[in-house]
Design a protein around this motif. Structure first.
Motif, PDB file in Angstrom:
ATOM      1  N   TRP A 370       0.827  -1.191   0.095  1.00 59.24           N
ATOM      2  CA  TRP A 370       0.017   0.107  -0.090  1.00 59.24           C
ATOM      3  C   TRP A 370       0.804   1.283   0.010  1.00 59.24           C
ATOM      4  O   TRP A 370       0.591   2.371  -0.759  1.00 59.24           O
ATOM      5  CB  TRP A 370      -0.972  -0.117   1.349  1.00 59.24           C
ATOM      6  CG  TRP A 370      -1.531   1.264   1.374  1.00 59.24           C
ATOM      7  CD1 TRP A 370      -1.562   2.118   2.451  1.00 59.24           C
ATOM      8  CD2 TRP A 370      -2.411   2.003   0.601  1.00 59.24           C
ATOM      9  NE1 TRP A 370      -2.412   3.327   2.326  1.00 59.24           N
ATOM     10  CE2 TRP A 370      -2.919   3.306   1.053  1.00 59.24           C
ATOM     11  CE3 TRP A 370      -2.816   1.764  -0.629  1.00 59.24           C
ATOM     12  CZ2 TRP A 370      -3.479   4.323   0.426  1.00 59.24           C
ATOM     13  CZ3 TRP A 370      -3.460   2.751  -1.528  1.00 59.24           C
ATOM     14  CH2 TRP A 370      -3.982   3.925  -0.739  1.00 59.24           C
ATOM     15  N   ALA A 371       1.732   1.413   0.652  1.00 53.42           N
ATOM     16  CA  ALA A 371       2.766   2.393   0.838  1.00 53.42           C
ATOM     17  C   ALA A 371       3.365   2.624  -0.737  1.00 53.42           C
ATOM     18  O   ALA A 371       3.459   3.859  -1.000  1.00 53.42           O
ATOM     19  CB  ALA A 371       4.049   2.206   1.642  1.00 53.42           C
ATOM     20  N   ALA A 372       3.873   1.606  -1.328  1.00 53.58           N
ATOM     21  CA  ALA A 372       4.332   1.636  -2.647  1.00 53.58           C
ATOM     22  C   ALA A 372       3.086   2.283  -3.538  1.00 53.58           C
ATOM     23  O   ALA A 372       3.617   3.206  -4.506  1.00 53.58           O
ATOM     24  CB  ALA A 372       4.957   0.264  -3.147  1.00 53.58           C
ATOM     25  N   VAL A 373       2.084   1.594  -3.615  1.00 54.50           N
ATOM     26  CA  VAL A 373       0.815   2.123  -4.462  1.00 54.50           C
ATOM     27  C   VAL A 373       0.664   3.455  -4.206  1.00 54.50           C
ATOM     28  O   VAL A 373       0.372   4.415  -5.108  1.00 54.50           O
ATOM     29  CB  VAL A 373      -0.291   1.226  -4.328  1.00 54.50           C
ATOM     30  CG1 VAL A 373      -1.699   1.865  -4.816  1.00 54.50           C
ATOM     31  CG2 VAL A 373      -0.150  -0.253  -4.852  1.00 54.50           C
ATOM     32  N   GLU A 374       0.534   3.799  -2.840  1.00 52.19           N
ATOM     33  CA  GLU A 374       0.054   5.102  -2.627  1.00 52.19           C
ATOM     34  C   GLU A 374       1.071   6.250  -2.908  1.00 52.19           C
ATOM     35  O   GLU A 374       0.707   7.401  -3.439  1.00 52.19           O
ATOM     36  CB  GLU A 374      -0.098   5.218  -1.205  1.00 52.19           C
ATOM     37  CG  GLU A 374      -0.557   6.813  -0.553  1.00 52.19           C
ATOM     38  CD  GLU A 374      -0.713   6.741   0.912  1.00 52.19           C
ATOM     39  OE1 GLU A 374      -1.784   7.349   1.362  1.00 52.19           O
ATOM     40  OE2 GLU A 374      -0.038   6.277   1.639  1.00 52.19           O
ATOM     41  N   ALA A 375       2.420   5.992  -3.041  1.00 47.00           N
ATOM     42  CA  ALA A 375       3.661   6.697  -3.611  1.00 47.00           C
ATOM     43  C   ALA A 375       3.487   7.030  -4.807  1.00 47.00           C
ATOM     44  O   ALA A 375       3.852   8.063  -5.437  1.00 47.00           O
ATOM     45  CB  ALA A 375       4.654   5.998  -3.020  1.00 47.00           C
ATOM     46  N   THR A 376       2.720   6.181  -5.398  1.00 47.32           N
ATOM     47  CA  THR A 376       2.685   6.535  -7.110  1.00 47.32           C
ATOM     48  C   THR A 376       1.493   6.881  -7.410  1.00 47.32           C
ATOM     49  O   THR A 376       1.021   6.922  -8.607  1.00 47.32           O
ATOM     50  CB  THR A 376       2.818   5.045  -7.805  1.00 47.32           C
ATOM     51  OG1 THR A 376       1.958   4.141  -7.430  1.00 47.32           O
ATOM     52  CG2 THR A 376       4.328   4.194  -7.562  1.00 47.32           C
ATOM     53  N   GLY A 377       0.851   7.506  -6.582  1.00 47.54           N
ATOM     54  CA  GLY A 377      -0.455   8.155  -6.899  1.00 47.54           C
ATOM     55  C   GLY A 377      -1.812   7.161  -6.782  1.00 47.54           C
ATOM     56  O   GLY A 377      -2.841   7.910  -7.132  1.00 47.54           O
ATOM     57  N   GLY A 378      -1.693   6.117  -6.135  1.00 50.28           N
ATOM     58  CA  GLY A 378      -2.890   5.241  -5.907  1.00 50.28           C
ATOM     59  C   GLY A 378      -3.962   5.744  -5.078  1.00 50.28           C
ATOM     60  O   GLY A 378      -3.641   6.588  -4.058  1.00 50.28           O
ATOM     61  N   ALA A 379      -5.240   5.428  -5.149  1.00 52.50           N
ATOM     62  CA  ALA A 379      -6.526   6.077  -4.440  1.00 52.50           C
ATOM     63  C   ALA A 379      -6.559   4.991  -3.223  1.00 52.50           C
ATOM     64  O   ALA A 379      -6.141   3.972  -3.387  1.00 52.50           O
ATOM     65  CB  ALA A 379      -7.379   6.120  -5.149  1.00 52.50           C
ATOM     66  N   ALA A 380      -7.469   5.384  -2.513  1.00 54.37           N
ATOM     67  CA  ALA A 380      -7.927   4.651  -1.117  1.00 54.37           C
ATOM     68  C   ALA A 380      -8.441   3.212  -1.851  1.00 54.37           C
ATOM     69  O   ALA A 380      -8.015   2.283  -1.089  1.00 54.37           O
ATOM     70  CB  ALA A 380      -8.855   5.288  -0.310  1.00 54.37           C
ATOM     71  N   THR A 381      -9.144   3.206  -3.021  1.00 58.25           N
ATOM     72  CA  THR A 381      -9.890   2.249  -3.475  1.00 58.25           C
ATOM     73  C   THR A 381      -8.589   0.955  -4.122  1.00 58.25           C
ATOM     74  O   THR A 381      -9.172   0.093  -4.433  1.00 58.25           O
ATOM     75  CB  THR A 381     -11.006   2.569  -4.215  1.00 58.25           C
ATOM     76  OG1 THR A 381     -10.184   3.225  -5.460  1.00 58.25           O
ATOM     77  CG2 THR A 381     -11.990   3.367  -3.875  1.00 58.25           C
ATOM     78  N   ASP A 382      -7.495   1.699  -4.056  1.00 63.79           N
ATOM     79  CA  ASP A 382      -6.672   0.647  -4.655  1.00 63.79           C
ATOM     80  C   ASP A 382      -5.820  -0.087  -3.417  1.00 63.79           C
ATOM     81  O   ASP A 382      -4.858  -1.049  -3.932  1.00 63.79           O
ATOM     82  CB  ASP A 382      -5.497   1.501  -5.667  1.00 63.79           C
ATOM     83  CG  ASP A 382      -6.046   2.067  -6.643  1.00 63.79           C
ATOM     84  OD1 ASP A 382      -7.107   1.405  -7.322  1.00 63.79           O
ATOM     85  OD2 ASP A 382      -5.774   3.246  -7.003  1.00 63.79           O
ATOM     86  N   GLU A 383      -6.251   0.218  -2.409  1.00 68.80           N
ATOM     87  CA  GLU A 383      -5.423  -0.646  -1.348  1.00 68.80           C
ATOM     88  C   GLU A 383      -6.056  -2.339  -1.386  1.00 68.80           C
ATOM     89  O   GLU A 383      -6.991  -2.464  -1.438  1.00 68.80           O
ATOM     90  CB  GLU A 383      -5.766   0.048   0.080  1.00 68.80           C
ATOM     91  CG  GLU A 383      -5.205  -0.709   1.274  1.00 68.80           C
ATOM     92  CD  GLU A 383      -5.299  -0.099   2.471  1.00 68.80           C
ATOM     93  OE1 GLU A 383      -4.690  -0.417   3.429  1.00 68.80           O
ATOM     94  OE2 GLU A 383      -5.974   0.707   2.603  1.00 68.80           O
TER      95      GLU A 383
END
Length: 492
Positions: A370-383
């Motif tokens: 999740w930290a990696a996804v969020e750092a690339t602009g991921g939204a909460a629904t991508d967790e």
């Protein structure tokens, strides 16, 4: 008044209570007899795995602590719906409180409390020594759409506590980033792929952890079942099935489990490399010499119906089919002249790894991805929230689809034949039920039939050729059903 929220330690257990049963104590060491009865006798609670029981018990303890700290302290049996709404606000309103929890965590509290009060109402438990019986559940029924004055019982804009079905490509993304510490890059809307090494990320036991998750994803075993196996219980080379002992299987019912050759090779790599290194480290540091309750095994032999028994150094014979996980972690033998545990999974120090500890491994991997996804602009629904159950359900869905396809080919059914009510696929659901160890075929059918039935027949089978893989099939599911997660876009 149960005004604290802590579980009893081993030394505090009341006589007659089985170790491992959640028991709550107040700051003064007081017990609530009704909670003890619930934890020890309610079938819905006692049928849960150990980790789930502990999680639910902690949520109940938090609730009791909240009620006990009110200006006018309450017992849990005295709580009303208004008290529940206040509690929801205290735990979920991040505008007012700093230590709130995520929606998925809150939903666990809802499920735990609702089950507790349903049981209390059904048992007509009295409120106080001479009071009337509890008549209603203060936790509103229904799911996310159920409105209560001032709030909702469940958080509505969160996924369930876990993602139940994950396509193979997304599993590998989770594994490689979360467990191996690989880098990640975004390749499109809601799509990512691994990208080299992440030098800032240091992961431990990556070989053991990835082999374990591959094992669960490929066999459908529960975490207690997979995590309690012994080396001697693995299939021999060239054999794809083995007997799961009753003592570590849910419902205490032995069954067969199946291991593809690729899984066996992966396990062999772990045993010969990662596990062997942990054993050498333990011997070098004298860790085994410091263990007091070792059971030394001199012989392992096959018993009746495919199970095993072990002979202790004092000649006592013990059946592995009836041996619980705690005793299994005490078994040691000599291999190649060296002492080592018989347990398959070991920690870094070379001692048996408790099966409940795997949850921490999964949580850390979820956080890392999740930290990696969020750092690339991921939204909460991508967790993505992966648990051992996620891998088990994903395996089962793939198996269900494959068996549907084979039965279809056997009978010549094609996209022109309506799916119907699914009864002609009973053979499929019976097979999946046996592999998963479900209590009844209805459980299996009710879980997987709706997911298969909601897709068009030609989408499932008509457009697939002989070379279609399980990866392709489950990935096609993800394009239709939001509950099946795909973060890679093509499942590859």
């Amino acid at each position: 008044m149960l005004d604290a929220h802590r579980l009893a330690s081993a030394s505090e257990y009341p006589l007659g209570i089985v170790k491992g049963t959640p028991i709550l104590l107040s700051d003064k060491g007081e017990l609530d007899e009704w909670l003890v009865l619930y934890f020890t006798s309610c079938p819905k609670f006692t049928s849960l795995d150990l980790l789930s029981r502990r999680t639910y018990a902690l949520e109940i303890a938090m609730w009791c602590g909240f009620l006990g700290r009110q200006a006018d302290p309450l017992m849990w049996l005295e709580a009303t719906e208004d008290d529940f709404i206040d509690y929801k606000i205290r735990r979920t309103d991040h505008h007012q409180f700093a230590d709130t929890v995520a929606g998925s965590t809150w939903n666990k509290a809802v499920f735990a409390l609702r089950d507790l009060y349903d049981w209390a109402v059904s048992r007509k438990i009295p409120i106080g020594p001479n009071g009337p019986s509890i008549e209603s559940n203060p936790v509103p029924g229904g799911r996310g759409a159920t409105r209560v004055p001032g709030g909702r019982a469940n958080e509505v804009l969160v996924r369930q506590e876990r993602d139940r079905w994950i396509v193979p490509g997304t599993y590998r993304l989770w594994r490689d980033v979360g467990l191996r510490g690989r880098g990640i890059e975004r390749v499109g809307p809601n799509q990512w792929r691994t990208a080299g090494e992440d030098k800032s990320c240091r992961v431990r036991n990556s070989l053991r952890n990835t082999v374990f998750t591959d094992f669960v994803y490929s066999t459908g075993l529960r975490v207690q079942e997979a995590g309690s196996l012994l080396l001697a219980e693995l299939p021999t080379e060239g054999v794809i099935e083995a007997k799961l002992p009753a003592a570590i299987a849910k419902y205490s019912k032995a069954r067969m489990w199946y291991s593809a050759p690729t899984v066996s090779r992966t396990l062999s790599t772990y045993v010969k490399v990662g596990r062997a290194a942990a054993v050498r480290r333990a011997i070098r540091e004298g860790r085994y010499d410091a263990i007091d309750d070792i059971i030394w095994v001199t012989e392992v032999r096959r018993a009746r119906k495919g199970t095993f028994e072990v002979v202790q150094d004092d000649g006592v014979v013990m059946s592995l089919n009836t041996m619980k996980s705690a005793t299994r972690r005490r078994l040691f033998w000599l291999r190649d002249g060296r002492p080592e545990p018989m347990a398959l999974w070991l920690n870094e120090g070379g001692t048996p790894y408790h099966h409940e500890s795997w949850i921490g491994v999964f949580d850390a991997a979820n956080d890392r991805l999740w930290a990696a996804v969020e750092a690339t602009g991921g939204a909460a629904t991508d967790e993505l929230t992966v648990t051992p159950h996620s891998l088990r359900f994903s395996f089962a869905l793939a198996l269900t689809v494959r068996l549907h396809q084979r039965l279809d080919a056997m009978h010549g059914w094609n996209e022109d034949v309506a799916y119907g009510d699914g009864t002609r696929y009973d053979e499929v659901f019976r097979t999946v039920k046996d592999v998963l160890g479900h209590k009844s075929v209805e459980t299996t059918r009710n879980t997987y039939l709706p997911r298969v039935q909601r897709l068009r027949f030609d989408r499932l089978f008509g457009s697939l050729n002989a070379g279609t893989t399980i990866r392709d099939m489950v990935s096609s599911f993800a394009q239709e059903l939001s509950e099946i997660r795909d973060l890679t876009g093509d499942g590859a």
